[in-house]
Design an enzyme around this catalytic site. Structure first.
Site, short mmCIF file in Angstrom:
data_model
loop_
_atom_site.label_atom_id
_atom_site.label_comp_id
_atom_site.label_asym_id
_atom_site.label_seq_id
_atom_site.Cartn_x
_atom_site.Cartn_y
_atom_site.Cartn_z
CG ASP A 67 -2.17 1.05 1.01
OD1 ASP A 67 -2.70 0.98 -0.12
OD2 ASP A 67 -2.23 1.80 1.88
CG PHE A 146 1.53 4.69 -11.89
CD1 PHE A 146 2.76 4.30 -11.66
CD2 PHE A 146 0.77 4.86 -10.73
CE1 PHE A 146 3.23 3.77 -10.22
CE2 PHE A 146 1.12 4.15 -9.61
CZ PHE A 146 2.30 3.84 -9.28
CE LYS A 169 7.83 5.32 -9.85
NZ LYS A 169 6.54 5.03 -10.33
P1 IMP Z 1 -2.21 1.88 -3.86
O1 IMP Z 1 -1.18 1.47 -3.14
O2 IMP Z 1 -2.73 1.11 -5.12
O3 IMP Z 1 -3.55 1.80 -2.97
O4 IMP Z 1 -2.50 3.31 -4.57
C1 IMP Z 1 -1.70 4.39 -4.04
C2 IMP Z 1 -1.90 5.41 -4.89
O5 IMP Z 1 -0.75 6.41 -4.60
C3 IMP Z 1 -1.76 5.26 -6.38
O6 IMP Z 1 -3.26 5.23 -7.11
C4 IMP Z 1 -1.30 6.55 -6.95
O7 IMP Z 1 -2.19 7.63 -7.14
C5 IMP Z 1 -0.14 6.78 -5.66
N1 IMP Z 1 0.93 6.34 -5.92
C6 IMP Z 1 1.68 5.40 -5.23
N2 IMP Z 1 2.76 4.99 -5.73
C7 IMP Z 1 3.03 5.80 -6.75
C8 IMP Z 1 4.10 5.91 -7.65
O8 IMP Z 1 5.18 5.52 -7.80
N3 IMP Z 1 3.85 7.11 -8.38
C9 IMP Z 1 2.79 7.81 -8.48
N4 IMP Z 1 1.80 7.71 -7.80
C10 IMP Z 1 1.85 6.59 -6.90
#
Ligand code: IMP
Length: 189
Positions: A67, A146, A169
């Site tokens: 997460d 993204f 990255k």
């Molecule tokens: P989850 O971890 O899939 O619940 O989502 C985390 C959210 O944080 C993503 O939908 C992105 O909006 C943002 N996020 C997490 N990691 C990244 C990254 O490496 N780059 C850009 N946005 C990120």
């Protein structure tokens, strides 16, 4: 070979984990689409543990979940665990963040990621986290990556996440660091 279910619907995350966990005696697979886990936790750690545990129990296999999100100092840590729910699309989420930050001079922010691994019975056996510090730009730059990548600037590299190659990255990202931290413990399992 043992199977490790990746508790995400995102094929990009599966690829990232495959790259980092390559060479180990585990076969990675995506969780079934129909299996949706609601992120009800108040912290990244709670959500990562919840997702790993529920996917392990539902599939009867080992499971790994992460997460992650973006914490902006001048917004008291927002969007934080709500990063994915801050708007409907990446463009809307970025617009909202830039609007809320306005001309604020303190642009300090960090991406945070917590990774957890659960046994087939749902018990969490491993957890690690990773942080990547940076600044929020006034306007997006770059086309890669993204989410919030185009507005997240890493001073040491003088690049946004969206201007880096995926190798660059992953080497310094929150998710890359969390997985690297988990790796030795995972190998020792
Ligand atoms: P989850 O971890 O899939 O619940 O989502 C985390 C959210 O944080 C993503 O939908 C992105 O909006 C943002 N996020 C997490 N990691 C990244 C990254 O490496 N780059 C850009 N946005 C990120």
């Amino acid at each position: 070979m043992k199977v490790l279910i990746v508790a995400t619907g995102n094929p990009g995350k599966l690829q990232e984990m495959q790259a980092l966990l390559a060479g180990l005696d585990w076969e990675l697979a995506l969780k079934p689409d129909a299996l949706e886990i609601e992120e009800t936790g108040a912290t990244f750690a709670e959500n990562a543990r919840l997702k790993a545990s529920q996917v392990a129990k539902a599939t009867g296999e080992w499971a790994i979940a992460d997460d992650s999100g973006l914490e902006v100092d001048a917004l008291d840590g927002a969007p934080g665990v709500y990063s994915a729910r801050y708007g409907k699309t990446d463009v809307e989420r970025i617009d909202r963040l830039l609007h809320e930050l306005g001309n604020e001079l303190n642009r300090e922010a960090r991406f945070v990621c917590v990774v957890a691994i659960a046994r087939p019975d749902g018990a969490i056996v491993l957890q690690a986290d990773g942080i990547c510090a940076g600044n929020i730009l006034y306007a997006p730059r770059g086309t890669g990556g993204f989410g919030y990548d185009p507005i997240f600037y890493v001073p040491e590299q003088r690049l946004t996440f969206a201007e880096m190659t995926s190798e660059q990255k992953h080497a310094l990202s929150h998710r890359g660091k969390a997985l690297q931290a988990l790796l030795p413990q995972f190998q020792a399992l």
